[in-house]
Scaffold this motif. Structure first.
Motif, PDB file in Angstrom:
ATOM      1  N   ASP A   1       0.834  -1.213   0.000  1.00 37.11           N
ATOM      2  CA  ASP A   1       0.000   0.000   0.000  1.00 37.11           C
ATOM      3  C   ASP A   1       0.865   1.258   0.000  1.00 37.11           C
ATOM      4  O   ASP A   1       0.557   2.249  -0.671  1.00 37.11           O
ATOM      5  CB  ASP A   1      -0.906   0.032   1.244  1.00 37.11           C
ATOM      6  CG  ASP A   1      -2.025  -0.994   1.161  1.00 37.11           C
ATOM      7  OD1 ASP A   1      -2.321  -1.467   0.033  1.00 37.11           O
ATOM      8  OD2 ASP A   1      -2.605  -1.330   2.210  1.00 37.11           O
ATOM      9  N   LEU A   2       1.952   1.184   0.762  1.00 35.43           N
ATOM     10  CA  LEU A   2       2.878   2.315   0.862  1.00 35.43           C
ATOM     11  C   LEU A   2       3.486   2.621  -0.509  1.00 35.43           C
ATOM     12  O   LEU A   2       3.598   3.783  -0.915  1.00 35.43           O
ATOM     13  CB  LEU A   2       3.976   1.939   1.869  1.00 35.43           C
ATOM     14  CG  LEU A   2       4.766   3.025   2.563  1.00 35.43           C
ATOM     15  CD1 LEU A   2       3.863   3.933   3.378  1.00 35.43           C
ATOM     16  CD2 LEU A   2       5.816   2.378   3.482  1.00 35.43           C
ATOM     17  N   VAL A   3       3.858   1.559  -1.229  1.00 34.26           N
ATOM     18  CA  VAL A   3       4.438   1.744  -2.562  1.00 34.26           C
ATOM     19  C   VAL A   3       3.397   2.343  -3.513  1.00 34.26           C
ATOM     20  O   VAL A   3       3.682   3.272  -4.272  1.00 34.26           O
ATOM     21  CB  VAL A   3       4.959   0.396  -3.118  1.00 34.26           C
ATOM     22  CG1 VAL A   3       5.492   0.574  -4.536  1.00 34.26           C
ATOM     23  CG2 VAL A   3       6.035  -0.180  -2.205  1.00 34.26           C
ATOM     24  N   ARG A   4       2.179   1.819  -3.432  1.00 32.80           N
ATOM     25  CA  ARG A   4       1.080   2.331  -4.263  1.00 32.80           C
ATOM     26  C   ARG A   4       0.915   3.839  -4.062  1.00 32.80           C
ATOM     27  O   ARG A   4       0.781   4.609  -5.014  1.00 32.80           O
ATOM     28  CB  ARG A   4      -0.221   1.633  -3.850  1.00 32.80           C
ATOM     29  CG  ARG A   4      -0.846   0.800  -4.946  1.00 32.80           C
ATOM     30  CD  ARG A   4      -2.044   0.012  -4.427  1.00 32.80           C
ATOM     31  NE  ARG A   4      -1.801  -1.398  -4.618  1.00 32.80           N
ATOM     32  CZ  ARG A   4      -1.773  -2.314  -3.660  1.00 32.80           C
ATOM     33  NH1 ARG A   4      -2.001  -1.978  -2.395  1.00 32.80           N
ATOM     34  NH2 ARG A   4      -1.523  -3.573  -3.945  1.00 32.80           N
ATOM     35  N   ARG A   5       0.942   4.234  -2.805  1.00 30.48           N
ATOM     36  CA  ARG A   5       0.764   5.641  -2.460  1.00 30.48           C
ATOM     37  C   ARG A   5       1.939   6.467  -2.988  1.00 30.48           C
ATOM     38  O   ARG A   5       1.754   7.579  -3.504  1.00 30.48           O
ATOM     39  CB  ARG A   5       0.706   5.736  -0.929  1.00 30.48           C
ATOM     40  CG  ARG A   5      -0.261   6.771  -0.433  1.00 30.48           C
ATOM     41  CD  ARG A   5      -0.359   6.703   1.086  1.00 30.48           C
ATOM     42  NE  ARG A   5      -0.344   8.027   1.651  1.00 30.48           N
ATOM     43  CZ  ARG A   5      -0.152   8.289   2.944  1.00 30.48           C
ATOM     44  NH1 ARG A   5       0.060   7.287   3.796  1.00 30.48           N
ATOM     45  NH2 ARG A   5      -0.175   9.527   3.379  1.00 30.48           N
ATOM     46  N   PHE A   6       3.135   5.920  -2.867  1.00 30.39           N
ATOM     47  CA  PHE A   6       4.343   6.599  -3.366  1.00 30.39           C
ATOM     48  C   PHE A   6       4.240   6.820  -4.877  1.00 30.39           C
ATOM     49  O   PHE A   6       4.579   7.879  -5.399  1.00 30.39           O
ATOM     50  CB  PHE A   6       5.570   5.758  -3.028  1.00 30.39           C
ATOM     51  CG  PHE A   6       6.861   6.270  -3.634  1.00 30.39           C
ATOM     52  CD1 PHE A   6       7.569   7.293  -3.023  1.00 30.39           C
ATOM     53  CD2 PHE A   6       7.361   5.719  -4.813  1.00 30.39           C
ATOM     54  CE1 PHE A   6       8.756   7.766  -3.579  1.00 30.39           C
ATOM     55  CE2 PHE A   6       8.543   6.181  -5.370  1.00 30.39           C
ATOM     56  CZ  PHE A   6       9.244   7.206  -4.756  1.00 30.39           C
ATOM     57  N   ARG A   7       3.730   5.804  -5.576  1.00 27.12           N
ATOM     58  CA  ARG A   7       3.666   5.856  -7.045  1.00 27.12           C
ATOM     59  C   ARG A   7       2.689   6.915  -7.563  1.00 27.12           C
ATOM     60  O   ARG A   7       2.811   7.344  -8.697  1.00 27.12           O
ATOM     61  CB  ARG A   7       3.275   4.492  -7.611  1.00 27.12           C
ATOM     62  CG  ARG A   7       4.427   3.510  -7.677  1.00 27.12           C
ATOM     63  CD  ARG A   7       5.324   3.742  -8.891  1.00 27.12           C
ATOM     64  NE  ARG A   7       6.549   2.942  -8.787  1.00 27.12           N
ATOM     65  CZ  ARG A   7       7.758   3.439  -8.541  1.00 27.12           C
ATOM     66  NH1 ARG A   7       7.939   4.740  -8.391  1.00 27.12           N
ATOM     67  NH2 ARG A   7       8.810   2.650  -8.472  1.00 27.12           N
ATOM     68  N   THR A   8       1.730   7.328  -6.736  1.00 20.83           N
ATOM     69  CA  THR A   8       0.824   8.386  -7.207  1.00 20.83           C
ATOM     70  C   THR A   8       1.599   9.685  -7.404  1.00 20.83           C
ATOM     71  O   THR A   8       1.189  10.534  -8.196  1.00 20.83           O
ATOM     72  CB  THR A   8      -0.333   8.644  -6.206  1.00 20.83           C
ATOM     73  OG1 THR A   8       0.226   9.069  -4.959  1.00 20.83           O
ATOM     74  CG2 THR A   8      -1.190   7.404  -5.999  1.00 20.83           C
ATOM     75  N   GLY A   9       2.751   9.836  -6.721  1.00 20.10           N
ATOM     76  CA  GLY A   9       3.534  11.055  -6.861  1.00 20.10           C
ATOM     77  C   GLY A   9       4.846  10.874  -7.603  1.00 20.10           C
ATOM     78  O   GLY A   9       5.481  11.841  -7.986  1.00 20.10           O
ATOM     79  N   ASP A  10       5.304   9.644  -7.773  1.00 17.16           N
ATOM     80  CA  ASP A  10       6.615   9.405  -8.382  1.00 17.16           C
ATOM     81  C   ASP A  10       6.553   8.169  -9.270  1.00 17.16           C
ATOM     82  O   ASP A  10       6.302   7.066  -8.807  1.00 17.16           O
ATOM     83  CB  ASP A  10       7.676   9.212  -7.281  1.00 17.16           C
ATOM     84  CG  ASP A  10       9.091   9.094  -7.855  1.00 17.16           C
ATOM     85  OD1 ASP A  10       9.289   8.328  -8.829  1.00 17.16           O
ATOM     86  OD2 ASP A  10      10.003   9.773  -7.342  1.00 17.16           O
ATOM     87  N   GLN A  11       6.770   8.392 -10.551  1.00 17.49           N
ATOM     88  CA  GLN A  11       6.719   7.285 -11.511  1.00 17.49           C
ATOM     89  C   GLN A  11       8.119   6.852 -11.952  1.00 17.49           C
ATOM     90  O   GLN A  11       8.257   5.894 -12.701  1.00 17.49           O
ATOM     91  CB  GLN A  11       5.925   7.716 -12.760  1.00 17.49           C
ATOM     92  CG  GLN A  11       4.443   7.941 -12.498  1.00 17.49           C
ATOM     93  CD  GLN A  11       3.748   6.636 -12.149  1.00 17.49           C
ATOM     94  OE1 GLN A  11       4.002   5.605 -12.757  1.00 17.49           O
ATOM     95  NE2 GLN A  11       2.869   6.672 -11.149  1.00 17.49           N
ATOM     96  N   ALA A  12       9.144   7.578 -11.517  1.00 17.39           N
ATOM     97  CA  ALA A  12      10.470   7.360 -12.107  1.00 17.39           C
ATOM     98  C   ALA A  12      11.450   6.616 -11.192  1.00 17.39           C
ATOM     99  O   ALA A  12      12.341   5.925 -11.676  1.00 17.39           O
ATOM    100  CB  ALA A  12      11.089   8.709 -12.507  1.00 17.39           C
ATOM    101  N   THR A  13      11.287   6.762  -9.875  1.00 15.10           N
ATOM    102  CA  THR A  13      12.277   6.191  -8.957  1.00 15.10           C
ATOM    103  C   THR A  13      12.002   4.710  -8.713  1.00 15.10           C
ATOM    104  O   THR A  13      10.934   4.359  -8.205  1.00 15.10           O
ATOM    105  CB  THR A  13      12.250   6.940  -7.600  1.00 15.10           C
ATOM    106  OG1 THR A  13      12.327   8.350  -7.860  1.00 15.10           O
ATOM    107  CG2 THR A  13      13.400   6.506  -6.717  1.00 15.10           C
ATOM    108  N   PRO A  14      12.950   3.867  -9.077  1.00 12.47           N
ATOM    109  CA  PRO A  14      12.727   2.434  -8.850  1.00 12.47           C
ATOM    110  C   PRO A  14      12.618   2.106  -7.357  1.00 12.47           C
ATOM    111  O   PRO A  14      13.347   2.678  -6.547  1.00 12.47           O
ATOM    112  CB  PRO A  14      13.973   1.775  -9.450  1.00 12.47           C
ATOM    113  CG  PRO A  14      14.527   2.778 -10.400  1.00 12.47           C
ATOM    114  CD  PRO A  14      14.216   4.107  -9.803  1.00 12.47           C
ATOM    115  N   ILE A  15      11.725   1.208  -7.045  1.00 10.83           N
ATOM    116  CA  ILE A  15      11.584   0.730  -5.664  1.00 10.83           C
ATOM    117  C   ILE A  15      11.856  -0.764  -5.621  1.00 10.83           C
ATOM    118  O   ILE A  15      11.250  -1.559  -6.356  1.00 10.83           O
ATOM    119  CB  ILE A  15      10.180   1.018  -5.111  1.00 10.83           C
ATOM    120  CG1 ILE A  15      10.033   2.527  -4.921  1.00 10.83           C
ATOM    121  CG2 ILE A  15       9.954   0.282  -3.792  1.00 10.83           C
ATOM    122  CD1 ILE A  15       9.089   2.930  -3.838  1.00 10.83           C
ATOM    123  N   ILE A  16      12.795  -1.123  -4.754  1.00 13.65           N
ATOM    124  CA  ILE A  16      13.168  -2.524  -4.576  1.00 13.65           C
ATOM    125  C   ILE A  16      12.728  -2.941  -3.172  1.00 13.65           C
ATOM    126  O   ILE A  16      13.140  -2.322  -2.193  1.00 13.65           O
ATOM    127  CB  ILE A  16      14.710  -2.686  -4.646  1.00 13.65           C
ATOM    128  CG1 ILE A  16      15.335  -1.835  -5.754  1.00 13.65           C
ATOM    129  CG2 ILE A  16      15.094  -4.151  -4.732  1.00 13.65           C
ATOM    130  CD1 ILE A  16      14.894  -2.164  -7.138  1.00 13.65           C
TER     131      ILE A  16
END
Lengths: 277, 407
Positions: A85-100
């Protein structure tokens, strides 16, 4: 997206002759809201990629700082579902930074590999590092992640010889994580003299960018690694800032982000300083 | 693949070359440790095939450990329960007072063959720690034992014993401060000291080859007991019973009987305050498969896959997992697994002391607690064999406290 986001980021950095700064934090540390604040501030602080830990009760490869981060996260009732859920929320504002995502196998096994891979890709996760899942045990997980386009990033260590590097390189993508010291996270300091040849060896065997972590604590240490590796990972030193901020009743996110930007600046300036000399 | 309803007929073919007992076992360790685990696999295979290794081990087993341990007809317990004839395999009579030394002697000889110069171990009740400290003293190797802080408190005599033997006991405060936390810390030590250190695991769990290796070293229990039973009774027992934490004494007793289809194998887990309370250590009865400490097996865990702290009055059974071979034997139905509560174990502890003059450790007291009903079910013509895997001297303080007595 997914793997493509990692590849795009490393390609762009290579074109700029810059190493990546990879920041590690634990999801839900000290709680979900504050870790979202940290997470969403990391790209502006200079994090090129983000490793987001998900907590496990028995983190066998972690030193005390990340053990404590996991305990804080579990005390805040963080789960793997809430991490996504945290990643989902992050992606609403950032589409470029990879998350591992980084953690241990049992929560994934409980979630179910296929369900996890599907949900992780949908949430915007680009790769996974699973500490206690060596190549010999990885096929079921790798099958599921492959089907969803999420990278399975492998660890190599000082104990990994050339013959074993071939085993490690199988079915890996994105980048390779070189564990620079034999030990737990955040304990020993990396020796750049031995890291440099190891990075060359791992890069040659895998054809992938090499990120170095486990023993980097200071901007100076991060810069030294950034001169020889494709990325420098800092985790324990960042989550310790959370502990310090909590103890001093200071703002958690700002303290972590200040530290992150110091480390990022050092990584980004490392090769400039080199060419200037 | 093994079909859950039809057990395999060649039990010696497990584990496979990947360390699998059916779906269980494996090698789930960090990459730094992987080369070490593979090394150990090769070194153990070479030792296992070397008659000189077995000759050396056999010599120490006879003259230092005190094997073979007797098989004893527990006459008064048999009369008391009024059922099958009850036999104890007396592994509590070994040097150091438990079965743990069988495995320690095997592994320390292997460690020296491998040129390792520093030994680490985890311990719960302290029996494995004492056995490790003992063999380290005997062979002059430095020894560090990780022990949960809770266990250090409730097993003080064993902590002192380890200190007398020259070992350093490091209390572990993470988690609930019990066996699983000690094992985490030992793994962290191992990953930090890869060059010189040998991790001497005390139970039949962990990454391959540990579950198979510990089983092999402990199988001396079942091999002796089987031969002794044939000599004393002229036939095999109808049921074989042992307590289970990680499961090393049980697998050591069970394994030589696996091919004897007429012999029922019964493992007794620790039910703590009772399975429904959640405060127990019965991973097969109350857990589900997952990965911890290098192997896939049944674990006590929550809906998110976080490991739940186990509870048992017995520090040696206080572990949220179980050796992978037991998980396999459970699934294929070759062994059955039952449980005893803290209270039942305490009652059995006193009963055994009063009727047989044997003070059992709290661990085998869990097995004693189930032996009566098994004996009655089998009837007077039956024979039941139980492993008395440890003596209870270390537990007298715990038991006194529960009886409201001050020592």
């Amino acid at each position: 997206m997914t793997k493509a986001r990692i590849d795009a980021r490393f390609t762009a950095l290579k074109a700029q002759n810059r190493a990546a700064f990879i920041a590690y934090i634990m999801a839900g540390d000290p709680d979900l809201e504050q870790s979202f604040e940290i997470l969403s501030g990391l790209p502006a602080a200079g994090a090129d990629l983000i490793e987001l830990g998900f907590p496990f009760s028995d983190p066998m490869a972690e030193g005390v700082p990340i053990q404590k981060a996991a305990l804080r996260s579990l005390a805040a009732r963080t789960t793997l579902h809430k991490t996504l859920d945290l990643v989902r929320r992050f992606r609403t504002g950032d589409q470029a930074t990879p998350i591992i995502l980084m953690g241990y196998l049992n929560p994934l096994m409980t979630y179910g590999f296929e369900a996890f891979a599907t949900d992780a890709a949908e949430a915007g996760v680009d790769g996974c590092i699973i500490v206690d899942c060596p190549p010999e045990e990885a096929d079921p997980l790798a099958d599921a992640l492959d089907a969803s386009g999420v990278a399975l990033i492998r660890l190599t260590a000082p104990t990994t010889d050339d013959a074993r590097l071939k085993v490690v390189a199988r079915r890996t993508s994105g980048f390779v994580y070189y564990v620079s010291v034999a030990g737990v996270t955040g304990a020993k300091s990396a020796d750049v003299g031995s890291v440099a040849p190891a990075v060359v060896r791992v890069r040659a065997a895998t054809g992938l960018p090499v990120a170095v972590g486990f023993g980097i604590k200071t901007p100076e240490g991060a810069a030294a690694v950034a001169r020889v590796a494709d990325a420098a990972v800092v985790g324990s030193a960042l989550v310790e800032e959370i502990a310090f901020a909590l103890a001093a009743h200071e703002g958690v996110a700002s303290k972590v982000l200040v530290k992150a930007s110091r480390l990022a600046d050092a990584v980004h300036a490392a090769r400039l300083a080199d060419s200037a000399v | 693949m093994v079909n859950a309803t039809s057990p395999p007929n060649n039990w010696d073919s497990y584990p496979d070359s990947n360390g699998r007992f059916g779906d269980y076992g494996g090698r789930y360790v960090a990459e730094t440790l992987m080369p070490l685990v593979l090394d150990l696999d090769q070194a153990y295979a070479a030792a296992k095939a070397d008659p000189a290794f077995h000759a050396e081990l056999g010599g120490y087993m006879t003259h230092y450990v005190g094997r073979p341990s007797p098989l004893y007809f527990a006459e008064r317990l048999t009369q008391y329960f009024g059922g099958a004839r009850i036999y104890f395999k007396r592994d509590e009579l070994n040097h150091t007072g438990a079965h743990k030394i069988n495995n320690c002697m095997g592994q320390i000889l292997l460690a020296m063959r491998m040129g390792k110069t520093r030994i680490i171990a985890e311990t719960g009740a302290g029996q494995h720690g004492v056995a490790t400290a003992t063999v380290c003293a005997r062979f002059g190797l430095p020894c560090v034992v990780y022990m949960g802080a809770t266990d250090v408190e409730r097993q003080k005599p064993n902590v002192f014993r380890m200190n007398l033997l020259g070992a350093e006991v490091r209390p572990v405060t993470s988690g609930a401060g019990t066996l699983k936390d000690a094992m985490n810390e030992a793994m962290r030590d191992w990953v930090t000291n890869v060059e010189d250190t040998y991790y001497l695991i005390g139970t039949a769990a962990g990454p391959h080859p540990y579950p198979a290796m510990v089983r092999d070293f402990q199988s001396v229990i079942g091999i002796e007991a089987r031969a002794q039973m044939l000599e004393m009774e002229g036939r095999l027992p109808d049921a074989v019973v042992a307590c289970i934490g990680g499961g090393s004494n049980a697998i050591g007793l069970f394994h030589p009987f696996l091919a004897d289809e007429s012999v029922r194998l019964i493992g007794v887990e620790a039910a703590g305050h009772g399975i429904p309370t959640g405060a127990h250590a019965a991973s097969l009865t109350g857990g589900r498969p997952g990965v911890l400490h290098g192997n896939k097996t049944y674990l006590l865990q929550d809906d998110d896959g976080q490991i739940i702290d186990a509870h048992s009055i017995s520090a040696g059974l206080d572990y949220p997992g179980i050796g992978p071979e037991h998980a396999f034997l459970h699934d294929v139905g070759r062994a059955t697994y039952v449980s005893s509560t803290d209270e039942e174990a305490l009652d059995a502890f006193r009963l055994c002391a009063e009727l047989e003059g044997i003070i059992p450790a709290l661990e085998p007291a869990h097995a004693v607690a189930r032996v009566g009903e098994i004996a009655r079910e089998l009837g007077p013509d039956g024979i039941v064999l139980m492993n008395m895997c440890g003596r209870g001297d270390k537990d007298i303080f715990t038991v006194a406290e529960h009886l409201g007595r001050r020592l």
